[in-house]
Structures are given as structure tokens and as C-alpha cells.
Design an enzyme around this catalytic site. Structure first.
Site, PDB file in Angstrom:
ATOM      1  CB  CYS A 163      -5.556   2.030  -4.459  1.00  8.79           C
ATOM      2  SG  CYS A 163      -3.801   1.626  -4.120  1.00  8.79           S
ATOM      3  CB  CYS A 175      -3.784   2.608  -1.202  1.00  6.30           C
ATOM      4  SG  CYS A 175      -3.172   3.098  -2.799  1.00  6.30           S
TER       5      CYS A 175
END
Length: 118
Positions: free
Chosen positions: A39, A42
Site C-alpha cells: 500500500c 501506507c
């Protein structure tokens, strides 16, 4: 075990339960970063969260990889990464979805202040 002011990586269901139990006993706010290695947002927010953790030792910060600990992310109905869960007394009190630094900081400030006042 990680020191205060750090983001604690959770790698087992037992470690998760232990941190939740500790949070219930101490009454501290727990901020859980549900993340994934693939991600991009993230990875963007991780150093920001680490910086916030250093400045907010009265809050417990946890990081859970949704691929590693899928049962936990399912139990808390996490559907997007990153999702930040705010737990107090073992219950969800707030949630921030997405790598939104200001929303994250505001929610931490709001709930950490309530903890300090309580």
C-alpha cells in the site's frame, strides 16, 4: 517490547490481545494503523505516524499488517488501507480511513486529551 513513543508492530493474535488488554487496564488510547506492505499511502503515512508517536507517549500506537493478521482486520471491519482505529477500553471510539495527516493528528489530539482529562 517497544518503548513508549514508538509504533509497536503486532505480529500475532496473542500480541494483539495482550495490547488490547493492556489498553483496557490502563485506560490509554490505542491508535491502530491497519496497513499492508503493498500500500503506497501506507508507506507515505508511516514516518508521519512514527513522528506523532514520539510526541505522544501517553498514547499506544500499534501497526497491524492486514495480510499477516487478516482475522483482526476482518473482526474490526477494515476495508481500506490505511485505516486508523482509535480504541479506548477495548471499544472503537473513532476511525480515520486514508493517509490524511491532519485528520489523524486531530483525532489523536481529541481522544488523547479526553484520556488526559479523565
Amino acid at each position: 517490547m517497544a518503548e513508549e513513543g514508538q509504533v509497536i508492530g503486532i505480529h500475532s493474535i496473542d500480541a494483539w490481545k495482550e495490547q488490547l488488554e493492556k489498553g483496557v487496564q490502563t485506560g490509554k488510547l490505542i491508535v491502530v494503523d491497519f496497513t499492508a506492505s503493498w500500500c503506497g499511502p501506507c508507506r507515505f503515512i508511516a514516518p508521519i505516524l512514527a513522528e506523532i508517536a514520539k510526541k505522544t507517549p501517553e498514547v499506544t500506537f500499534l501497526k497491524v499488517d492486514v495480510d499477516e493478521l487478516n482475522p483482526i482486520s476482518e473482526e474490526w471491519r477494515v476495508e481500506a488501507m490505511p485505516t486508523f482505529l482509535f480504541l479506548k477500553g477495548g471499544r472503537e471510539v473513532d476511525r480515520v480511513v486514508g493517509a490524511k495527516k491532519e485528520d489523524l493528528q486531530n483525532a489523536i489530539t481529541k481522544h488523547a486529551t479526553i484520556t488526559a482529562a479523565a
